[in-house]
Design an enzyme around this catalytic site. Structure first.
Site, short mmCIF file in Angstrom:
data_model
loop_
_atom_site.label_atom_id
_atom_site.label_comp_id
_atom_site.label_asym_id
_atom_site.label_seq_id
_atom_site.Cartn_x
_atom_site.Cartn_y
_atom_site.Cartn_z
N SER A 183 0.80 -1.22 0.00
CA SER A 183 0.00 0.00 0.00
C SER A 183 0.83 1.27 0.00
O SER A 183 0.40 2.28 -0.56
CB SER A 183 -0.95 0.00 1.20
OG SER A 183 -0.23 -0.17 2.41
N HIS A 211 -5.05 -3.03 -3.09
CA HIS A 211 -4.63 -2.02 -4.07
C HIS A 211 -4.40 -2.61 -5.46
O HIS A 211 -4.01 -1.89 -6.38
CB HIS A 211 -3.35 -1.33 -3.59
CG HIS A 211 -3.57 -0.58 -2.32
ND1 HIS A 211 -4.00 0.73 -2.29
CD2 HIS A 211 -3.46 -0.97 -1.03
CE1 HIS A 211 -4.13 1.12 -1.02
NE2 HIS A 211 -3.80 0.10 -0.24
N LYS A 243 -11.45 1.44 -2.53
CA LYS A 243 -10.33 1.96 -3.32
C LYS A 243 -10.74 1.96 -4.80
O LYS A 243 -11.52 2.81 -5.19
CB LYS A 243 -9.08 1.14 -2.99
CG LYS A 243 -8.81 1.17 -1.47
CD LYS A 243 -7.56 0.48 -1.06
CE LYS A 243 -7.48 0.18 0.42
NZ LYS A 243 -7.61 1.31 1.33
#
Ligand SMILES: Cc1ncc(COP(=O)(O)O)c(C=O)c1O
Length: 395
Positions: A183, A211, A243
């Site tokens: 991350s 991610h 995200k």
């Protein structure tokens, strides 16, 4: 004998001042309006390179419309946990969409990624078991092993051989746990080597691809897809919805037996209220768009390449990363804060990331790109970085 430190208002204020003096005090900035390439921060419009909205979906009107329809149909609250009466059709349909997207038999929706990690590690390991983790794993994965009461063993970043040595000495049930895309660094774990290591030592590989999902791999199926690994190699896949999928929440994808085990045993799943159904509907629309609009990933890759080429020409020490997370390692926390302020003075928003989020001496600007950016935005970022870097004594 030294007296025990006491909990007083004065002691808290002193500790806050010490933090401030070391450049480590964390501040929240107030944003008005939606997320996007440009955001209004405390009344000033800034070009932002710091969110995890990689596909540019957080303010997509189709997600808002899906949520609005669901609000009218299902109301605001889910009213209870999943196991009581809160498991509503939008949650169930989102789980089916996520299982389909990740190519796994089942998926289970959690309220946050932090809770998904606590839930999955706690359900699969406990006292007497061993959890082997990359040193740079997300805090929630490290906390999960501690909370589970398992032995936590950490290996140097991305070092599969060191992971193998720890697993060889491990006791009890064994989990090998890693971020897919790291991350704060943007690099991808050596997943093929880790999968082989896990197999050789009878461990299960848990990949938190918060991610990577939606972004990495030809179809956006994440870092496992990019590594050509299937569910047999990595039986536990964690993803987040806040995200690339532009909403909120998280999930664990895996086999029927895994998901049924989590429903029985994952405390952060059992003892909490289910997501608002409208959030689940918006997330399902995001998953549909992530699969249907590959141009978002292509555009993102083009922007990453353009940014890296420009940064290399300026001599900026970017960390090696091919993902939308592009860290510029500065070193000391104060220096990172100075650089961040210099960028903000030029209309660019990239907060400094400091210890303990990253190791001491590795403070950085975590620059992130989004499919909502365009070439002109990247050019503005590079121009501001060139000036700010020189002004702060770099280069
Ligand atoms: C790798 C990783 N896992 C889990 C999380 C937690 O997800 P959430 O924000 O949904 O709690 C994050 C970031 O927030 C993350 O970077």
């Amino acid at each position: 004998m030294a007296s025990a430190p006491s909990l007083t208002e004065a002691a808290l204020r002193r500790a806050l001042l010490e933090r401030e003096a070391a450049g480590l005090r964390r501040l929240r900035r107030l944003v008005d309006g939606p997320q996007g390439p440009e955001v209004v921060v405390e009344g000033r419009r800034l070009l932002a390179f710091c969110s995890n909205d990689y596909l540019g979906l957080a303010a997509d009107p189709r997600l808002a419309e899906a949520a609005a329809r669901a609000l009218r149909r299902h109301g605001t609250g889910s009213g209870a946990s999943h196991l009581v009466s809160g498991h509503m059709r939008p949650h169930h349909e989102l789980e089916e969409a996520l299982a389909d997207f990740t190519g796994r038999a089942r998926a289970l929706v959690f309220s946050t990624g932090y809770m998904a990690n606590l839930g999955v590690v706690g359900a699969l390991a406990g006292r007497g078991d061993t959890v082997v983790e990359d040193r740079l794993n997300h805090a929630s994965l490290l906390d999960a092993a501690r909370l589970a009461g398992a032995r936590l063993r950490r290996y140097p970043h991305a070092d599969a051989a060191a992971a193998a040595r720890l697993l060889a000495r491990a006791q009890g049930r064994r989990l090998l746990v890693t971020d897919g895309v790291f991350s704060m660094d943007g690099d991808v774990a050596p997943l093929a080597a880790l999968a082989e290591t896990a197999r050789a030592h009878g461990a299960w590989l848990v990949v938190d691809d918060a991610h990577g999902l939606g972004v990495v791999g030809p179809g956006g199926r994440g870092s496992l897809e990019a590594a050509g690994l299937d569910a047999a190699a990595a039986p536990v896949l964690v993803g987040t919805l806040g995200k690339a999928f532009g909403t909120f929440g998280a999930f664990v994808a895996g086999s029927e037996a895994l998901v049924e085990t989590l429903i029985q045993q994952a405390r952060s799943y059992i003892y909490t209220t289910a997501l608002p159904p409208a959030v689940a509907e918006a997330a399902r629309e995001a998953v549909r768009i992530a699969a249907a609009e590959p141009w978002r990933r292509e555009r993102l890759r083009g922007l990453v390449a353009r940014f890296r080429a420009g940064a290399a020409a300026l001599g900026l020490p970017l960390a090696p990363s091919g993902t939308p997370i592009q860290p510029l390692i500065v070193g000391e926390a104060e220096a990172a804060v100075r650089l961040s302020r210099a960028l903000e003075a030029r209309g660019i928003w990239v907060p400094a990331i400091r210890p303990p989020t990253v190791p001491p001496g590795r403070a950085r600007l975590r620059i992130t790109l989004s499919a909502a950016h365009d070439e002109a935005h990247v050019a503005r970022l590079l121009e501001a970085l060139a000036e700010a870097w020189r002004g702060c004594g770099g280069g």
